[in-house]
Design a protein around this motif. Structure first.
Motif, mmCIF file in Angstrom:
data_model
loop_
_atom_site.group_PDB
_atom_site.id
_atom_site.type_symbol
_atom_site.label_atom_id
_atom_site.label_comp_id
_atom_site.label_asym_id
_atom_site.label_seq_id
_atom_site.Cartn_x
_atom_site.Cartn_y
_atom_site.Cartn_z
ATOM 1 N N LYS A 280 -24.073 -10.398 -10.288
ATOM 2 C CA LYS A 280 -23.591 -9.449 -9.275
ATOM 3 C C LYS A 280 -24.334 -8.119 -9.347
ATOM 4 O O LYS A 280 -24.440 -7.410 -8.337
ATOM 5 C CB LYS A 280 -22.080 -9.237 -9.399
ATOM 6 N N THR A 281 -24.866 -7.746 -10.516
ATOM 7 C CA THR A 281 -25.594 -6.484 -10.627
ATOM 8 C C THR A 281 -26.957 -6.552 -9.956
ATOM 9 O O THR A 281 -27.608 -5.527 -9.759
ATOM 10 C CB THR A 281 -25.788 -6.106 -12.114
ATOM 11 N N PHE A 282 -27.408 -7.759 -9.612
ATOM 12 C CA PHE A 282 -28.715 -7.924 -8.969
ATOM 13 C C PHE A 282 -28.627 -7.937 -7.446
ATOM 14 O O PHE A 282 -29.639 -7.873 -6.764
ATOM 15 C CB PHE A 282 -29.371 -9.244 -9.424
ATOM 16 N N SER A 283 -27.405 -8.051 -6.913
ATOM 17 C CA SER A 283 -27.276 -8.220 -5.468
ATOM 18 C C SER A 283 -25.999 -7.552 -4.958
ATOM 19 O O SER A 283 -24.902 -7.834 -5.450
ATOM 20 C CB SER A 283 -27.253 -9.711 -5.109
ATOM 21 N N LEU A 284 -26.161 -6.684 -3.956
ATOM 22 C CA LEU A 284 -24.989 -6.061 -3.342
ATOM 23 C C LEU A 284 -24.131 -7.088 -2.626
ATOM 24 O O LEU A 284 -22.910 -6.981 -2.583
ATOM 25 C CB LEU A 284 -25.435 -4.977 -2.353
ATOM 26 N N LEU A 285 -24.787 -8.120 -2.073
ATOM 27 C CA LEU A 285 -24.049 -9.177 -1.379
ATOM 28 C C LEU A 285 -23.100 -9.883 -2.341
ATOM 29 O O LEU A 285 -21.929 -10.122 -2.009
ATOM 30 C CB LEU A 285 -25.031 -10.182 -0.771
ATOM 31 N N VAL A 286 -23.600 -10.215 -3.545
ATOM 32 C CA VAL A 286 -22.760 -10.888 -4.538
ATOM 33 C C VAL A 286 -21.675 -9.944 -5.036
ATOM 34 O O VAL A 286 -20.506 -10.331 -5.175
ATOM 35 C CB VAL A 286 -23.618 -11.389 -5.718
ATOM 36 N N GLU A 287 -22.042 -8.670 -5.280
ATOM 37 C CA GLU A 287 -21.073 -7.704 -5.802
ATOM 38 C C GLU A 287 -19.931 -7.475 -4.811
ATOM 39 O O GLU A 287 -18.768 -7.391 -5.206
ATOM 40 C CB GLU A 287 -21.783 -6.388 -6.113
ATOM 41 N N ARG A 288 -20.259 -7.392 -3.535
ATOM 42 C CA ARG A 288 -19.226 -7.141 -2.529
ATOM 43 C C ARG A 288 -18.366 -8.369 -2.241
ATOM 44 O O ARG A 288 -17.250 -8.251 -1.745
ATOM 45 C CB ARG A 288 -19.890 -6.671 -1.231
ATOM 46 N N ASN A 289 -18.917 -9.532 -2.513
ATOM 47 C CA ASN A 289 -18.192 -10.776 -2.218
ATOM 48 C C ASN A 289 -17.996 -11.615 -3.481
ATOM 49 O O ASN A 289 -18.041 -12.839 -3.433
ATOM 50 C CB ASN A 289 -18.966 -11.595 -1.178
ATOM 51 N N GLN A 290 -17.753 -10.939 -4.604
ATOM 52 C CA GLN A 290 -17.649 -11.637 -5.879
ATOM 53 C C GLN A 290 -16.560 -12.707 -5.861
ATOM 54 O O GLN A 290 -16.741 -13.802 -6.404
ATOM 55 C CB GLN A 290 -17.383 -10.643 -7.018
ATOM 56 N N LYS A 291 -15.435 -12.399 -5.221
ATOM 57 C CA LYS A 291 -14.328 -13.355 -5.182
ATOM 58 C C LYS A 291 -14.746 -14.662 -4.534
ATOM 59 O O LYS A 291 -14.465 -15.747 -5.060
ATOM 60 C CB LYS A 291 -13.149 -12.746 -4.418
ATOM 61 N N TRP A 292 -15.473 -14.569 -3.410
ATOM 62 C CA TRP A 292 -15.841 -15.777 -2.679
ATOM 63 C C TRP A 292 -16.959 -16.540 -3.388
ATOM 64 O O TRP A 292 -16.996 -17.768 -3.339
ATOM 65 C CB TRP A 292 -16.232 -15.420 -1.252
ATOM 66 N N PHE A 293 -17.855 -15.821 -4.048
ATOM 67 C CA PHE A 293 -18.880 -16.497 -4.839
ATOM 68 C C PHE A 293 -18.234 -17.241 -6.009
ATOM 69 O O PHE A 293 -18.663 -18.347 -6.369
ATOM 70 C CB PHE A 293 -19.915 -15.490 -5.351
ATOM 71 N N THR A 294 -17.208 -16.630 -6.601
ATOM 72 C CA THR A 294 -16.520 -17.273 -7.720
ATOM 73 C C THR A 294 -15.793 -18.531 -7.253
ATOM 74 O O THR A 294 -15.828 -19.572 -7.919
ATOM 75 C CB THR A 294 -15.519 -16.298 -8.365
ATOM 76 N N ILE A 295 -15.136 -18.446 -6.096
ATOM 77 C CA ILE A 295 -14.459 -19.616 -5.529
ATOM 78 C C ILE A 295 -15.481 -20.711 -5.228
ATOM 79 O O ILE A 295 -15.249 -21.897 -5.503
ATOM 80 C CB ILE A 295 -13.686 -19.225 -4.254
#
Length: 380
Positions: A280-295
């Motif tokens: 998540k520290t490499f991408s704002l997209l992942v950081e902002r949508n961490q919940k959905w990436f985790t799911i």
């Protein structure tokens, strides 16, 4: 870190290899403990003194290396999560008798719902802690009722009749491989336990975590050894559960199923969350949508296992795969420990470097051997 290590893979791996190696499993456990300690103490100290996360240390050492390390950790976390899903499937198989793959799909859905509903997650944490306490008591009870040949186990720990490299790689991978040891080190950073002045505390924590996991493994090893030494056969579809059935009857069998399922489901959530946190520290997209990436991470893990099946073999495989990541990750940390721009004026004790280097070399050789010879045989 200790609770991350003691999961369904931990229980299954220890049981399967004890059934195969008998008292010689003591030697495997001894070697794995030494490797675990050397790896974890090195990694935690370097993370703590640098006050940086592993991927950031790697990127400072060599631009782009952090992305490579994070990719390895995520791949290892995915493999581990497939094993956790497999364990959850086996747990439901014991509790309600559903097929392990069906149980895995149901457990994946439960894990997603727990992640979405924080209150349910807290309740599950408390339930798992309580079940974990019951598991410790149950393992100790089974160990004593099984009357293991302790003397023979002690002798074989020093003078084994058989040495199995796959068992060593798998046990190490299941304890400090992949994301597990880094997750523990990163939690220290989050808690503010970092810097040279906190190194004694960090070292003590690293040793304590390995100690807790190792004591549980020894207890389980002796319990399984006692059962199989009586000539009792274990169920190849769920060997760990059958140990408790032989020693504690149907009640012990059912309790074990509940414990395994609860530990597996919470491990699914933990492994997914930690793995995504590495990128998540490499991408704002992942950081902002961490919940959905985790799911999404949980969904992928569930689909892979539901497609492949073979829960026992999967949990052996994921441990060995995470063991292959360790020499790369530890090697990166050891090199970083001698870069002043990363660790400042900290001087890594030479004996720790030598011990860590020996682990890198040994795990590399054993890892290559298992890839070429043992893992293909596992699925043949």
């Amino acid at each position: 870190m200790a609770t991350s290590a003691i999961g369904p893979g931990f229980l299954t791996q220890t049981t399967v290899f004890t059934e195969q190696l008998l008292a010689s499993m003591g030697f495997v456990i001894l070697v794995s403990i030494i490797i675990d300690l050397a790896a974890q103490v090195n990694i935690w100290r370097i993370i703590a003194v640098s006050k940086k996360r592993a991927q950031d240390i790697a990127n400072e050492l060599l631009p782009g290396l952090g992305y490579f390390l994070a990719a390895l950790i995520v791949i290892g976390g995915l493999a581990f999560n497939i094993g956790n899903i497999a364990g959850a499937g086996l747990g439901l198989n014991v509790i309600v008798g559903v097929d392990a793959q069906v149980g895995a799909i149901l457990s994946g859905l439960v894990a997603i719902s727990i992640f979405l509903i924080r209150e349910a997650g807290k309740a599950m944490d408390r339930f798992t802690q309580m079940m974990g306490f019951v598991m410790v008591i149950l393992i100790v009870y089974v160990m004593f009722t099984a009357s293991p040949p302790v003397g023979k186990a002690a002798v074989s720990t020093i003078l084994p009749e058989r040495i199995d490299l796959l068992a060593i790689v798998t046990l190490v991978g299941g304890t400090v491989g992949g994301y597990i040891t880094f997750a523990g080190g990163h939690r220290l950073i989050d808690a503010g336990i970092s810097g040279k002045e906190r190194l004694p505390e960090v070292t003590k924590g690293a040793i304590s975590a390995i100690g807790i996991a190792s004591i549980m493994r020894i207890f389980l090893f002796l319990a399984v050894l006692g059962v199989v030494s009586q000539g009792l056969a274990l169920d190849p579809q769920n060997p760990a559960a059958s140990v408790f059935r032989h020693a504690a009857g149907e009640i012990g069998y059912t309790i074990f199923g509940i414990i395994m399922w609860a530990a597996a489901v919470t491990s699914v959530i933990g492994a997914a969350y930690t793995s995504v946190s590495f990128i998540k520290t490499f991408s704002l997209l992942v950081e902002r949508n961490q919940k959905w990436f985790t799911i999404g991470f949980i969904i992928i893990s569930t689909i892979v296992f539901a497609t492949i099946g073979e829960p026992v073999k999967m949990m052996i495989l994921v441990g060995s795969l995470n063991g292959l990541i360790l020499p790369i990750a530890l090697g990166v940390m050891l090199v970083a420990s001698y870069k002043k721009r990363i660790v400042g004026d900290y001087q890594q004790p030479i004996w720790l470097t030598i011990l860590g280097g020996m682990v890198v070399a040994a795990m590399s050789v054993m890892g290559i051997y298992t890839i070429v010879n043992e893992i293909p045989r596992l699925f043949s």
